[in-house]
Design a protein around this motif. Structure first.
Motif, PDB file in Angstrom:
ATOM      1  N   LYS A 124       0.848  -1.190   0.000  1.00 44.07           N
ATOM      2  CA  LYS A 124       0.000   0.000   0.000  1.00 44.07           C
ATOM      3  C   LYS A 124       0.889   1.247   0.000  1.00 44.07           C
ATOM      4  O   LYS A 124       1.222   1.782   1.057  1.00 44.07           O
ATOM      5  N   PRO A 125       1.289   1.725  -1.180  1.00 46.35           N
ATOM      6  CA  PRO A 125       2.230   2.849  -1.226  1.00 46.35           C
ATOM      7  C   PRO A 125       1.687   4.136  -0.625  1.00 46.35           C
ATOM      8  O   PRO A 125       2.457   4.938  -0.096  1.00 46.35           O
ATOM      9  N   ASP A 126       0.372   4.364  -0.669  1.00 50.85           N
ATOM     10  CA  ASP A 126      -0.180   5.570  -0.057  1.00 50.85           C
ATOM     11  C   ASP A 126      -0.021   5.519   1.459  1.00 50.85           C
ATOM     12  O   ASP A 126       0.407   6.500   2.093  1.00 50.85           O
ATOM     13  N   ALA A 127      -0.334   4.380   2.067  1.00 51.18           N
ATOM     14  CA  ALA A 127      -0.161   4.223   3.509  1.00 51.18           C
ATOM     15  C   ALA A 127       1.319   4.296   3.885  1.00 51.18           C
ATOM     16  O   ALA A 127       1.679   4.863   4.928  1.00 51.18           O
ATOM     17  N   PHE A 128       2.179   3.756   3.039  1.00 52.64           N
ATOM     18  CA  PHE A 128       3.623   3.791   3.269  1.00 52.64           C
ATOM     19  C   PHE A 128       4.122   5.225   3.357  1.00 52.64           C
ATOM     20  O   PHE A 128       4.832   5.601   4.310  1.00 52.64           O
ATOM     21  N   LEU A 129       3.738   6.061   2.392  1.00 52.18           N
ATOM     22  CA  LEU A 129       4.186   7.452   2.406  1.00 52.18           C
ATOM     23  C   LEU A 129       3.568   8.230   3.562  1.00 52.18           C
ATOM     24  O   LEU A 129       4.205   9.133   4.120  1.00 52.18           O
ATOM     25  N   LYS A 130       2.351   7.889   3.926  1.00 52.78           N
ATOM     26  CA  LYS A 130       1.720   8.568   5.062  1.00 52.78           C
ATOM     27  C   LYS A 130       2.469   8.268   6.344  1.00 52.78           C
ATOM     28  O   LYS A 130       2.678   9.161   7.185  1.00 52.78           O
ATOM     29  N   LEU A 181       0.411  10.948  -5.698  1.00 54.44           N
ATOM     30  CA  LEU A 181       0.374  10.097  -4.515  1.00 54.44           C
ATOM     31  C   LEU A 181       0.911  10.844  -3.296  1.00 54.44           C
ATOM     32  O   LEU A 181       0.310  10.799  -2.211  1.00 54.44           O
ATOM     33  N   ALA A 182       2.030  11.539  -3.454  1.00 58.90           N
ATOM     34  CA  ALA A 182       2.613  12.289  -2.345  1.00 58.90           C
ATOM     35  C   ALA A 182       1.670  13.374  -1.854  1.00 58.90           C
ATOM     36  O   ALA A 182       1.477  13.563  -0.645  1.00 58.90           O
ATOM     37  N   SER A 183       1.060  14.087  -2.779  1.00 52.37           N
ATOM     38  CA  SER A 183       0.147  15.167  -2.415  1.00 52.37           C
ATOM     39  C   SER A 183      -1.035  14.655  -1.607  1.00 52.37           C
ATOM     40  O   SER A 183      -1.508  15.322  -0.676  1.00 52.37           O
TER      41      SER A 183
END
Length: 251
Positions: A124-130, A181-183
């Protein structure tokens, strides 16, 4: 996105097996190339670091980058999924733990978080960056490297692109999608650029043999006619990866 995705348990089992007797064992044994890669990444990170504070390397393998950061006076530690890789790092006296980013205490804020060749592997790359964002100190920086879908190699090679690895690469990005994704998790991309990697032809062939037999067959035929000193020379290769620098977005 790769579908279906493995479970976290399946993923841990896969990487443990690879570090014990697979591609990632070869990865850690290629000490000179990994040292040169770590030095290259370190110099790039230092260009963007603005605040002091502890450093964290996610997916640090046996700690080569942690070791490089310590050598220039940084308070660096790492986390890694594979127990085998962690044991190798600990035997070198490095602060490396078998852990995931979400398991780390929120009280520790990092001046620099790195994740080289990692985000394409996470479920889950979104959760990872969060999870990264909420652990960054004010003014801290996060530096990623990852395959670039907009690279010339990806466009020309199509489905034969060497980064299409269904066993472990689950998500693919270009500069536009990593920015989006970062935003979405409160980060902003402040820099994107192509990034090379020190490799030898022989080492590159071992990767193709596993993941892209067709390319391996073609290149191996050519390389047989090259002298050993050429095949074993470490040189920077641009293979379709990008370096991405992120900061917490200003309110």
């Amino acid at each position: 996105m790769q579908s279906p995705l493995p479970t976290p348990e399946e993923l841990s089992h896969y990487y443990e097996a690879e570090f014990q007797d697979g591609m990632y064992r070869d990865f850690t044994e290629a000490e000179e190339m990994k040292r040169l890669t770590a030095q290259d990444r370190l110099q790039r990170v230092l260009q963007w670091q603005q605040v002091e504070g502890p450093w964290l390397d996610i997916g640090c393998a046996n700690g080569v980058f942690v070791e490089a950061a310590l050598a220039v006076g940084k308070s660096a530690s790492g986390i890694e999924r594979s127990a085998t890789a962690v044991q190798q790092a600990v035997q070198k006296g490095l602060s490396v733990a078998q852990s995931q980013i979400e398991d780390l205490p929120l009280a520790t804020k990092y001046g620099c978080i790195t994740a080289f060749d990692v985000i394409e592997h996470v479920l889950k790359p979104d959760a990872f960056l969060k999870e990264i964002a909420i652990r960054m100190a004010p003014g801290g920086v996060c530096v990623l490297t990852l395959p670039n879908l907009d690279s010339v190699f990806a466009r020309v090679m199509g489905r034969s692109w060497w980064f299409y690895i269904p066993e472990e690469h689950f998500h693919y990005f270009c500069p536009r999608t990593i920015r989006l994704l970062a935003s979405n998790v409160g980060l902003e991309v402040v820099h994107v650029s192509p990034v090379s990697k020190p490799l030898t032809l022989d080492y590159g062939l071992t990767q193709f043999e596993v993941f892209n037999p067709l390319i391996f067959k073609c290149l191996n035929t050519v390389c047989k006619f090259l002298p050993a000193r050429v095949r074993c020379r470490v040189m920077p290769f641009a293979i379709g990866e990008m370096l991405v620098v992120l900061r917490v977005r200003s309110q």
